[in-house]
Design a protein around this motif. Structure first.
Motif, mmCIF file in Angstrom:
data_model
loop_
_atom_site.group_PDB
_atom_site.id
_atom_site.type_symbol
_atom_site.label_atom_id
_atom_site.label_comp_id
_atom_site.label_asym_id
_atom_site.label_seq_id
_atom_site.Cartn_x
_atom_site.Cartn_y
_atom_site.Cartn_z
ATOM 1 N N THR A 8 0.946 -1.294 0.075
ATOM 2 C CA THR A 8 0.078 0.012 -0.051
ATOM 3 C C THR A 8 0.775 1.183 -0.190
ATOM 4 O OG1 THR A 8 -0.500 -0.536 2.204
ATOM 5 C CG2 THR A 8 -2.106 -0.782 0.805
ATOM 6 N N VAL A 9 2.107 1.404 1.007
ATOM 7 C CA VAL A 9 2.956 2.406 0.894
ATOM 8 C C VAL A 9 3.438 2.575 -0.817
ATOM 9 C CG1 VAL A 9 5.169 3.175 1.568
ATOM 10 C CG2 VAL A 9 3.330 2.221 3.308
ATOM 11 N N GLY A 10 3.891 1.599 -1.022
ATOM 12 C CA GLY A 10 4.452 1.540 -2.528
ATOM 13 C C GLY A 10 3.364 1.992 -3.455
ATOM 14 N N ALA A 11 2.139 1.662 -3.495
ATOM 15 C CA ALA A 11 1.279 2.084 -4.327
ATOM 16 C C ALA A 11 0.949 3.586 -4.241
ATOM 17 C CB ALA A 11 -0.156 1.134 -4.357
ATOM 18 N N SER A 12 0.814 3.975 -2.771
ATOM 19 C CA SER A 12 0.511 5.456 -2.866
ATOM 20 C C SER A 12 1.586 6.072 -3.041
ATOM 21 C CB SER A 12 0.346 5.492 -1.264
ATOM 22 O OG SER A 12 1.087 5.074 -0.507
ATOM 23 N N LEU A 13 2.873 5.965 -3.035
ATOM 24 C CA LEU A 13 4.077 6.775 -3.350
ATOM 25 C C LEU A 13 3.998 6.742 -4.840
ATOM 26 C CD1 LEU A 13 7.263 5.486 -1.251
ATOM 27 C CD2 LEU A 13 6.033 7.652 -1.271
ATOM 28 N N LEU A 14 3.780 5.681 -5.531
ATOM 29 C CA LEU A 14 3.702 5.779 -6.979
ATOM 30 C C LEU A 14 2.706 6.770 -7.551
ATOM 31 C CD1 LEU A 14 4.889 4.167 -9.626
ATOM 32 C CD2 LEU A 14 3.011 2.459 -9.343
ATOM 33 N N ALA A 15 1.502 6.313 -6.978
ATOM 34 C CA ALA A 15 0.402 7.458 -7.291
ATOM 35 C C ALA A 15 0.604 8.742 -7.156
ATOM 36 C CB ALA A 15 -0.818 7.111 -6.510
ATOM 37 N N GLY A 17 3.724 10.185 -7.031
ATOM 38 C CA GLY A 17 4.779 10.601 -7.797
ATOM 39 C C GLY A 17 4.202 10.788 -9.125
ATOM 40 N N LEU A 18 3.393 9.894 -9.707
ATOM 41 C CA LEU A 18 2.705 10.126 -11.028
ATOM 42 C C LEU A 18 2.113 11.483 -10.916
ATOM 43 C CD1 LEU A 18 1.745 6.605 -12.111
ATOM 44 C CD2 LEU A 18 3.386 8.177 -13.228
ATOM 45 N N PHE A 19 1.038 11.635 -10.021
ATOM 46 C CA PHE A 19 0.061 12.834 -9.909
ATOM 47 C C PHE A 19 0.975 14.137 -9.920
ATOM 48 C CE2 PHE A 19 -3.368 15.176 -9.608
ATOM 49 C CZ PHE A 19 -3.435 16.043 -8.588
ATOM 50 N N VAL A 20 1.911 13.993 -9.037
ATOM 51 C CA VAL A 20 2.509 15.454 -8.932
ATOM 52 C C VAL A 20 3.433 15.787 -10.253
ATOM 53 C CG1 VAL A 20 4.600 16.268 -7.739
ATOM 54 C CG2 VAL A 20 2.806 15.376 -6.561
ATOM 55 N N PHE A 21 4.022 14.401 -10.804
ATOM 56 C CA PHE A 21 4.766 14.764 -11.949
ATOM 57 C C PHE A 21 3.815 15.493 -13.145
ATOM 58 C CE2 PHE A 21 7.985 14.921 -14.990
ATOM 59 C CZ PHE A 21 7.283 14.064 -16.067
ATOM 60 N N THR A 22 2.716 14.745 -13.473
ATOM 61 C CA THR A 22 1.871 15.313 -14.707
ATOM 62 C C THR A 22 0.980 16.650 -14.221
ATOM 63 O OG1 THR A 22 0.240 13.602 -13.559
ATOM 64 C CG2 THR A 22 1.272 13.080 -15.907
ATOM 65 N N TYR A 23 0.747 16.795 -13.023
ATOM 66 C CA TYR A 23 0.051 18.000 -12.709
ATOM 67 C C TYR A 23 1.101 19.113 -12.789
ATOM 68 C CZ TYR A 23 -3.157 21.234 -10.143
ATOM 69 O OH TYR A 23 -3.664 22.331 -9.902
ATOM 70 N N TYR A 24 2.097 19.151 -12.104
ATOM 71 C CA TYR A 24 3.217 20.009 -12.257
ATOM 72 C C TYR A 24 3.491 20.438 -13.611
ATOM 73 C CZ TYR A 24 6.533 23.506 -10.389
ATOM 74 O OH TYR A 24 7.395 24.569 -10.159
ATOM 75 N N PHE B 53 10.016 9.056 -5.894
ATOM 76 C CA PHE B 53 8.508 8.633 -5.300
ATOM 77 C C PHE B 53 8.330 7.330 -6.132
ATOM 78 C CE2 PHE B 53 8.506 11.392 -2.144
ATOM 79 C CZ PHE B 53 7.552 11.515 -1.408
ATOM 80 N N ILE B 54 8.215 7.545 -7.551
ATOM 81 C CA ILE B 54 7.798 6.212 -8.542
ATOM 82 C C ILE B 54 8.477 5.386 -8.452
ATOM 83 C CG2 ILE B 54 7.374 5.971 -10.958
ATOM 84 C CD1 ILE B 54 6.662 8.697 -11.522
ATOM 85 N N ASN B 55 9.872 5.618 -8.274
ATOM 86 C CA ASN B 55 10.870 4.427 -8.452
ATOM 87 C C ASN B 55 10.855 3.618 -7.082
ATOM 88 O OD1 ASN B 55 13.243 2.988 -9.006
ATOM 89 N ND2 ASN B 55 14.384 4.632 -9.705
ATOM 90 N N ILE B 56 10.743 4.253 -5.950
ATOM 91 C CA ILE B 56 10.471 3.421 -4.642
ATOM 92 C C ILE B 56 9.226 2.838 -4.508
ATOM 93 C CG2 ILE B 56 10.494 3.963 -2.179
ATOM 94 C CD1 ILE B 56 12.155 6.186 -2.369
ATOM 95 N N GLY B 57 8.319 3.609 -5.088
ATOM 96 C CA GLY B 57 6.835 3.169 -5.123
ATOM 97 C C GLY B 57 6.610 1.719 -5.981
ATOM 98 N N ASN B 59 9.048 -0.255 -7.053
ATOM 99 C CA ASN B 59 10.024 -1.375 -6.384
ATOM 100 C C ASN B 59 9.162 -1.945 -5.159
ATOM 101 O OD1 ASN B 59 12.089 -1.714 -8.345
ATOM 102 N ND2 ASN B 59 12.771 0.360 -7.515
ATOM 103 N N LEU B 60 8.520 -1.052 -4.316
ATOM 104 C CA LEU B 60 7.820 -1.421 -3.294
ATOM 105 C C LEU B 60 6.630 -2.478 -3.650
ATOM 106 C CD1 LEU B 60 7.548 0.895 -0.457
ATOM 107 C CD2 LEU B 60 8.508 -1.059 -0.086
ATOM 108 N N LEU B 61 6.096 -2.119 -4.626
ATOM 109 C CA LEU B 61 4.936 -2.970 -5.368
ATOM 110 C C LEU B 61 5.457 -4.394 -5.735
ATOM 111 C CD1 LEU B 61 2.360 -0.806 -6.922
ATOM 112 C CD2 LEU B 61 2.030 -2.233 -5.271
ATOM 113 N N ALA B 62 6.612 -4.242 -6.572
ATOM 114 C CA ALA B 62 6.958 -5.207 -7.337
ATOM 115 C C ALA B 62 7.825 -6.394 -6.615
ATOM 116 C CB ALA B 62 7.522 -4.999 -8.738
#
Lengths: 85, 92
Positions: A8-15, A17-24, B53-57, B59-62
């Protein structure tokens, strides 16, 4: 730390990161070229915030890093002084 | 040529190009020069953070769990701590 927690931490970090990058990116690279009346402007705060928010976060972050560094150094300095007495 | 040298040279070159664009030497369209160009360093920093963030996230997922490696690692950490404490290193 359970694997589910990790995921869950990984998924939220990923989300985030993606959101901040595209929005900004849209905020700084696309919005200046969009006419004032277009509906897209309603989705984004004024340009001033595109600079103010990252600068503010950077200042807070750098202060936190140096503050933590100083705290650790002071603590170990105090310990060394205590040991030598 | 170390990695740090390459990185700082690239950074310095990019910074110089950015400064040139800022003072008006480069032929940029007016909107770009006044509104987009000054934000580019911030865009770079924000993108770097987002990439981290994307990298860490991701890798945590996978990442697949390996419990024996975990236990072995915890034991090695404990041994290392005891060893260092015996040699008078300050470990919490």
């Amino acid at each position: 730390m359970s694997p589910i927690q990790d995921k869950t931490v990984g998924a939220s970090l990923l989300a985030i990161g993606l959101f901040v990058f595209t929005y900004y990116s849209i905020w700084t690279l696309v919005i200046p070229f969009v006419d004032e009346g277009h509906a897209a402007h309603h989705l984004f705060p004024p340009q001033w915030y595109a600079i103010a928010i990252p600068v503010f976060l950077l200042v807070v972050g750098v202060t936190a890093v140096f503050g933590f560094l100083s705290f650790v150094m002071l603590k170990s300095g105090k310990k060394a002084a205590k040991k030598s007495t | 040529m170390t990695r740090a040298q390459v990185a700082s040279t690239t950074l310095a070159a990019a910074g110089a190009v950015w400064l040139l664009g800022l003072i008006g030497v480069l032929p940029l369209p007016e909107t770009v020069r006044t509104q987009v160009w000054p934000t580019l360093p911030l865009l770079a920093v924000v993108s770097l953070g987002a990439y981290a963030f994307i990298n860490i996230g991701y890798n945590l997922l996978a990442f697949r769990e390996c419990p024996e490696a975990y236990h072995e690692l915890m034991q090695e950490i404990q041994e290392a701590k005891d060893d260092l404490r015996a040699k008078n290193v300050d470990i919490a």
